[in-house]
Design a protein around this motif. Structure first.
Motif, PDB file in Angstrom:
ATOM      1  N   MET A   1      -2.193  -0.216   3.100  1.00 30.12           N
ATOM      2  CA  MET A   1      -2.689   1.019   2.480  1.00 30.12           C
ATOM      3  C   MET A   1      -4.161   1.205   2.849  1.00 30.12           C
ATOM      4  O   MET A   1      -4.953   0.273   2.632  1.00 30.12           O
ATOM      5  CB  MET A   1      -2.582   0.931   0.947  1.00 30.12           C
TER       6      MET A   1
ATOM      7  N   CYS B   1       8.561   5.881  -7.039  1.00 32.07           N
ATOM      8  CA  CYS B   1       7.285   5.224  -7.385  1.00 32.07           C
ATOM      9  C   CYS B   1       7.395   4.524  -8.748  1.00 32.07           C
ATOM     10  O   CYS B   1       7.838   5.122  -9.722  1.00 32.07           O
ATOM     11  CB  CYS B   1       6.185   6.275  -7.426  1.00 32.07           C
ATOM     12  N   ILE B   2       6.967   3.269  -8.787  1.00 28.07           N
ATOM     13  CA  ILE B   2       7.106   2.487 -10.032  1.00 28.07           C
ATOM     14  C   ILE B   2       5.801   2.405 -10.830  1.00 28.07           C
ATOM     15  O   ILE B   2       5.730   1.727 -11.853  1.00 28.07           O
ATOM     16  CB  ILE B   2       7.618   1.053  -9.728  1.00 28.07           C
ATOM     17  N   ALA B   3       4.754   3.113 -10.336  1.00 30.15           N
ATOM     18  CA  ALA B   3       3.427   2.970 -10.953  1.00 30.15           C
ATOM     19  C   ALA B   3       3.261   3.859 -12.183  1.00 30.15           C
ATOM     20  O   ALA B   3       4.207   4.491 -12.649  1.00 30.15           O
ATOM     21  CB  ALA B   3       2.365   3.298  -9.909  1.00 30.15           C
TER      22      ALA B   3
ATOM     23  N   CYS C   1      -1.770   2.008 -10.488  1.00 32.88           N
ATOM     24  CA  CYS C   1      -1.167   1.170  -9.440  1.00 32.88           C
ATOM     25  C   CYS C   1      -2.264   0.276  -8.878  1.00 32.88           C
ATOM     26  O   CYS C   1      -3.446   0.651  -8.906  1.00 32.88           O
ATOM     27  CB  CYS C   1      -0.595   2.077  -8.347  1.00 32.88           C
TER      28      CYS C   1
ATOM     29  N   PHE D   1      -2.977  -0.105  -5.958  1.00 31.75           N
ATOM     30  CA  PHE D   1      -3.607   0.559  -4.811  1.00 31.75           C
ATOM     31  C   PHE D   1      -4.335   1.853  -5.205  1.00 31.75           C
ATOM     32  O   PHE D   1      -4.985   2.464  -4.378  1.00 31.75           O
ATOM     33  CB  PHE D   1      -2.567   0.914  -3.738  1.00 31.75           C
TER      34      PHE D   1
ATOM     35  N   TYR E   1       1.474  10.861 -13.816  1.00 39.51           N
ATOM     36  CA  TYR E   1       2.522  10.076 -13.143  1.00 39.51           C
ATOM     37  C   TYR E   1       3.863  10.291 -13.844  1.00 39.51           C
ATOM     38  O   TYR E   1       4.881  10.563 -13.210  1.00 39.51           O
ATOM     39  CB  TYR E   1       2.160   8.577 -13.162  1.00 39.51           C
TER      40      TYR E   1
ATOM     41  N   CYS F   1       5.510   7.590  -2.301  1.00 39.06           N
ATOM     42  CA  CYS F   1       4.155   7.404  -2.831  1.00 39.06           C
ATOM     43  C   CYS F   1       3.360   8.710  -2.947  1.00 39.06           C
ATOM     44  O   CYS F   1       3.307   9.496  -2.000  1.00 39.06           O
ATOM     45  CB  CYS F   1       3.400   6.421  -1.938  1.00 39.06           C
ATOM     46  N   PRO F   2       2.688   8.904  -4.100  1.00 40.78           N
ATOM     47  CA  PRO F   2       1.862  10.105  -4.245  1.00 40.78           C
ATOM     48  C   PRO F   2       0.609  10.058  -3.369  1.00 40.78           C
ATOM     49  O   PRO F   2      -0.074  11.062  -3.233  1.00 40.78           O
ATOM     50  CB  PRO F   2       1.487  10.094  -5.732  1.00 40.78           C
TER      51      PRO F   2
HETATM   52  S1  SF4 Z   1       1.516   4.717  -6.268  1.00 40.48           S
HETATM   53 FE1  SF4 Z   1       2.352   4.362  -4.216  1.00 40.48          FE
HETATM   54  S2  SF4 Z   1       1.935   2.219  -3.794  1.00 40.48           S
HETATM   55 FE2  SF4 Z   1       1.712   2.507  -6.008  1.00 40.48          FE
HETATM   56  S3  SF4 Z   1       3.734   2.015  -6.836  1.00 40.48           S
HETATM   57 FE3  SF4 Z   1       3.689   4.228  -6.510  1.00 40.48          FE
HETATM   58  S4  SF4 Z   1       4.608   4.413  -4.475  1.00 40.48           S
HETATM   59 FE4  SF4 Z   1       3.986   2.301  -4.651  1.00 40.48          FE
END
Ligand code: SF4
Length: 447
Positions: A284, A332-334, A351, A353, A378, A392-393
């Protein structure tokens, strides 16, 4: 397990008995355990996972079955604790409690919390901010304890350390394992601080699992992490294996190492070393100085996608390729949907990142953090794309992150050099556009 309802207590002891039972003859009794799990999962939260597990048990010749048998070769106390904490507390009982809170509060509630006990590190890896910055930011023991206590109220029993190098504070990490024996703790680590004494501590507390970072084979790894690192990590893995302790590998793939890390040789190397799981992270371009040259091209990402899926059907290791496996977790799991991240300064980020936040855990509860504007953005925006290969956003839908950060008023929490969301997202526009075509084709072909 603290704070259980009467029903949870009864179910907890029923499953504990079932686990005791399979310990004697796992090959014979695993099917019976699954029958119990089917009855227990009344809300069908784990229907697809249970189906996969049943299928594996019907095929003892498969790589997955071999992997399960490896789990039964681990230290008995560590294995039992893992099954209790990970499967019963974090997944079965925890998920049910998370759902209740989610429905009541109308916000995301995470399955896991990632936190940085410290920003300090004992290595000086190329391109890592921890090498140049901040050996002075730490989440103190009371703060971590409070996060976990609040987390358990919400149903979160899984805690994952990032950093910095979390093992710089290894005695505190062990103390936390003792304070919360019903939780499972996993740490990302460079592996260099794992020694005999620490292995003995892991055997004593039983609820701590390392995921050791590797960048590929020796040359690539030491090129980034410093000469001799690969050998030190090999010794750490040998030590863990000799003590029958579970561990995994964490690998970041880039345009430079994507071939090595998705090769059969790489899988064989880490399986021989004793790893039970490997987590792959897509590079990333986060941070003012992050380069875009290391972003894989669409062809390179597809190679990783194909190869890891192939290895998954043949190698006895549990692999996750987070950027390409979003279909298994609904995108996305964040933002607390499955996890959130708290940095060493206490900033609660969606997240690991995404370094933007409205809230700091030093002056907010966990639940309030989950309801803050960026987390609600989110919650309301997920999934960010119907194509699960573009989850991913930031990376694949940079316009989404840009809008969420601006609308929510979230501020950069980058500890070294605050990066504007425009700067970050601009680095992803070209990548997102290029990947979209390949991703749409792959997604439609594999539907
Ligand atoms: S924000 Fe992006 S990197 Fe973070 S969990 Fe969601 S998809 Fe994955």
């Amino acid at each position: 397990m603290e704070n259980k309802s009467i029903i949870e207590t009864a179910e907890y002891f029923a499953i504990k008995q079932a686990i005791k039972y399979i310990e004697h003859e796992p090959e014979k009794n695993l099917n019976k355990l699954m029958d119990w799990a089917d009855k227990f999962d009344k809300d069908n939260l784990y229907q697809s996972q249970r189906a996969v597990f049943h299928n594996v048990l019907e095929h003892p010749e498969s790589n997955w079955y071999q992997l399960i048998m490896k789990v039964f070769q681990l230290d008995t106390g560590v294995r039992k604790t893992f099954i209790e904490n990970f499967i019963i507390n974090a997944s079965l009982i925890g998920s049910r409690r998370q759902k209740k809170v989610r429905d009541k509060e109308q916000c995301n509630v995470p399955w896991a919390i990632l936190l940085d006990p410290t920003s300090a590190c004992n290595l000086h890896c190329t391109g890592c901010w921890a090498a140049e910055y901040g050996h002075n930011l730490n989440l103190d023991l009371n703060t971590i304890d409070s996060i976990i206590k609040q987390g358990k109220e919400l149903g979160t029993y899984m805690y994952i350390y990032t950093g910095g190098e979390p093992m710089v504070r290894k005695s505190d990490l062990i103390k936390i394992c003792e304070m919360h024996p019903d939780c499972e703790f996993l740490t990302f680590t460079n592996g260099t601080l794992i020694d005999e004494k620490f292995c003995q501590e892991m055997l004593r507390v039983k609820n701590f699992v390392p995921a050791i970072s590797l960048e590929g084979f020796e040359k690539a790894n030491d090129g980034r992490r410093g000469s001799g690192d690969f050998e030190i990590v090999k010794k750490a893995m040998a030590l863990l294996k000799s003590h029958k302790l579970p561990f995994g590998i964490s690998t970041c793939y880039t345009s430079a190492n994507y071939k090595d890390i998705s090769s059969e040789e790489y899988f064989d190397m880490i399986i021989d070393a004793g790893a039970l799981f490997v987590w792959f992270f897509h590079y990333m371009p986060v941070g003012n100085d992050a380069v875009t040259d290391l972003l894989p091209t669409p062809e390179q990402r597809k190679t990783v996608y194909d190869r890891i899926r192939n290895m998954r059907n043949t190698k006895s290791i549990f692999s996750m390729d987070f950027q390409n496996d979003a279909e298994f977790v609904g995108g996305c799991i964040a933002g607390g949907r499955n996890y959130l991240h708290i940095n060493a300064a206490g900033d609660v980020e969606p997240c690991v990142f995404i370094h933007y936040s409205n809230t700091n855990i030093h002056n907010s509860t966990l639940l309030d953090a989950l309801k803050c504007p960026i987390f609600m953005a989110y919650h309301n925006g997920q999934p960010f794309n119907e194509n699960m290969l573009r989850p991913c956003p930031m990376l694949e839908n940079p316009e989404c992150l840009s809008e969420m950060v601006k609308k929510s008023g979230a501020k950069s929490t980058d500890l070294q050099s605050p990066e504007s969301v425009e700067h970050l997202c601009n680095k992803c526009i070209h990548y997102a556009k290029n990947w979209a075509e390949m991703a749409d084709k792959l997604w439609n072909d594999n539907k």
